[in-house]
Motif scaffolding. Sequence first.
Motif, PDB file in Angstrom:
ATOM      1  N   ALA A 122       0.623  -1.505  -0.482  1.00 30.92           N
ATOM      2  CA  ALA A 122       0.493  -0.288   0.265  1.00 30.92           C
ATOM      3  C   ALA A 122       0.691   0.927  -0.027  1.00 30.92           C
ATOM      4  O   ALA A 122       1.055   1.774   0.946  1.00 30.92           O
ATOM      5  CB  ALA A 122      -0.992  -0.570   1.399  1.00 30.92           C
ATOM      6  N   SER A 168      -0.390   5.924  10.752  1.00 29.37           N
ATOM      7  CA  SER A 168      -1.261   6.414   9.600  1.00 29.37           C
ATOM      8  C   SER A 168      -0.497   8.193   9.028  1.00 29.37           C
ATOM      9  O   SER A 168      -0.534   7.714   8.036  1.00 29.37           O
ATOM     10  CB  SER A 168      -2.542   7.105  10.625  1.00 29.37           C
ATOM     11  OG  SER A 168      -3.213   6.483  10.110  1.00 29.37           O
ATOM     12  N   SER A 183       1.709   9.743   3.833  1.00 26.83           N
ATOM     13  CA  SER A 183       0.699   9.228   4.817  1.00 26.83           C
ATOM     14  C   SER A 183      -0.690   8.179   3.786  1.00 26.83           C
ATOM     15  O   SER A 183       0.227   7.664   2.807  1.00 26.83           O
ATOM     16  CB  SER A 183      -0.158  10.917   4.509  1.00 26.83           C
ATOM     17  OG  SER A 183      -1.619  10.915   5.226  1.00 26.83           O
ATOM     18  N   ARG A 184      -1.319   7.838   4.478  1.00 31.87           N
ATOM     19  CA  ARG A 184      -1.926   6.155   3.824  1.00 31.87           C
ATOM     20  C   ARG A 184      -2.937   7.000   3.220  1.00 31.87           C
ATOM     21  O   ARG A 184      -3.573   5.927   2.560  1.00 31.87           O
ATOM     22  CB  ARG A 184      -1.946   5.668   5.877  1.00 31.87           C
ATOM     23  CG  ARG A 184      -3.036   4.584   5.371  1.00 31.87           C
ATOM     24  CD  ARG A 184      -4.227   3.663   6.274  1.00 31.87           C
ATOM     25  NE  ARG A 184      -2.772   3.184   7.119  1.00 31.87           N
ATOM     26  CZ  ARG A 184      -3.541   2.872   8.462  1.00 31.87           C
ATOM     27  NH1 ARG A 184      -4.302   3.137   8.643  1.00 31.87           N
ATOM     28  NH2 ARG A 184      -2.001   2.345   9.666  1.00 31.87           N
ATOM     29  N   GLU A 185      -3.429   7.944   3.661  1.00 30.11           N
ATOM     30  CA  GLU A 185      -3.957   8.565   2.322  1.00 30.11           C
ATOM     31  C   GLU A 185      -3.923   9.615   2.285  1.00 30.11           C
ATOM     32  O   GLU A 185      -3.144  10.802   2.308  1.00 30.11           O
ATOM     33  CB  GLU A 185      -5.378   8.366   3.073  1.00 30.11           C
ATOM     34  CG  GLU A 185      -6.637   7.722   3.428  1.00 30.11           C
ATOM     35  CD  GLU A 185      -7.599   7.444   4.916  1.00 30.11           C
ATOM     36  OE1 GLU A 185      -8.068   8.572   5.038  1.00 30.11           O
ATOM     37  OE2 GLU A 185      -7.874   6.887   5.101  1.00 30.11           O
ATOM     38  N   GLY A 186      -4.724  10.334   0.863  1.00 31.39           N
ATOM     39  CA  GLY A 186      -3.746  11.418   0.146  1.00 31.39           C
ATOM     40  C   GLY A 186      -4.345  11.355  -1.318  1.00 31.39           C
ATOM     41  O   GLY A 186      -4.364  10.447  -1.731  1.00 31.39           O
ATOM     42  N   ASN A 187      -3.045  12.222  -2.110  1.00 34.42           N
ATOM     43  CA  ASN A 187      -3.043  12.513  -3.065  1.00 34.42           C
ATOM     44  C   ASN A 187      -2.026  12.855  -4.140  1.00 34.42           C
ATOM     45  O   ASN A 187      -1.239  13.169  -2.952  1.00 34.42           O
ATOM     46  CB  ASN A 187      -4.096  13.796  -3.987  1.00 34.42           C
ATOM     47  CG  ASN A 187      -5.449  12.832  -3.763  1.00 34.42           C
ATOM     48  OD1 ASN A 187      -5.897  11.945  -3.889  1.00 34.42           O
ATOM     49  ND2 ASN A 187      -5.774  13.754  -2.689  1.00 34.42           N
ATOM     50  N   ARG A 210       3.625   8.592  -4.843  1.00 29.15           N
ATOM     51  CA  ARG A 210       3.352   7.364  -3.905  1.00 29.15           C
ATOM     52  C   ARG A 210       5.308   7.123  -3.739  1.00 29.15           C
ATOM     53  O   ARG A 210       5.963   7.010  -4.704  1.00 29.15           O
ATOM     54  CB  ARG A 210       2.656   6.364  -3.641  1.00 29.15           C
ATOM     55  CG  ARG A 210       1.489   7.520  -4.266  1.00 29.15           C
ATOM     56  CD  ARG A 210       0.168   5.975  -4.215  1.00 29.15           C
ATOM     57  NE  ARG A 210      -0.367   5.788  -3.347  1.00 29.15           N
ATOM     58  CZ  ARG A 210      -1.531   4.610  -3.356  1.00 29.15           C
ATOM     59  NH1 ARG A 210      -2.682   4.365  -4.258  1.00 29.15           N
ATOM     60  NH2 ARG A 210      -1.807   4.411  -2.212  1.00 29.15           N
TER      61      ARG A 210
END
Length: 334
Positions: A14, A131, A175-179, A182
């Motif tokens: 991930a 996170s 971050s685990r979430e975002g835009n 990566r």
Amino acid sequence: MNKKSGKQTIAYAAPPFLVSAAAVAGPMEEQGLLGGQYDRILEDNLAGQDSWEKTESLMLELALNTAVNKMGGALDDIDFILAGDLLNQLMSSHFAARSLGRPFLGLYGACSTMAESMLLGAVLVDGGFASMVAAAVSSHHDAAERQYRYPTELGVQRPPAAQWTVTGAGAVVLSREGNGPRVTAATVGKVVDAGLKDPNAMGPAMAPAAADTLWQHLQDTGRQPNYYDIILTGDLGQIGKTLLIQLMQEKGVDIAANYEDCGLMIYKEEQDPHAGASGCASSALVLCGHAFPLLVAGRLKRILLIGTGSLHSPTSYQQKETLPAIAHAVAIEA
């Protein structure tokens, strides 16, 4: 799930988002090739502090706070800070962490620490242990000179192979979430010792480590150099860059078309850095101030950052030891 690819590479299941980056630069750096691309600029090399070491801690704090502010968050959103510098006992990082008040992991990979902190920060996020983490480094020319070479007041003449330690700091937030881009893979380097002993010529000492890591990364991932828009080494300088190209050619790999060294992207020739820039902040300023905005804008799609570090110390040099080196590679893809 096996997240290891080949012998030394991590393939993140991930891949963490690189949601923010910030660069703090000294006045000489602002006058260089990337002037205007940094978030904060020091008025001088002391910035109101009473020692260069305190200034370096201040830069690291500024970089971390700026990176967090740019994403619209707060320090409390950061689960862990991973940071390092060049000074004994990670003085700058530890004193900055004292002020920031967040859970902290100090890292020492010499000038490879930016890549190392991102590599391990991505492990924490990908593994579900955090996170959001911040990865950061700093270096200061005058503080590094005092520790590793001679006090600047002596005015000792530098040899042609010497490099100029960058005054600056850089920080990224993973971050685990975002835009956005990566961190998709990372290759952990091995300590490689070419048997060299001149601490003023670190580029040639680090180039074999960079070649070893880059070769293993390509083998582990099955990629060719042109998979990346650009391959960046941290601070090999002109001599080390030339040597790395030659070492890769000997392995049958041509990287010349899309390879650059961060140590040659900081200063203008007339600033006389000799063989180029060095220091933890060399790769950090190029990544955070220059490459990250290009990734966000879509002008770069894939980069491979290879942090390079010479692992000698004043004690090892005085004991006539050689210069062991290491390189870690981090793949960032938009």
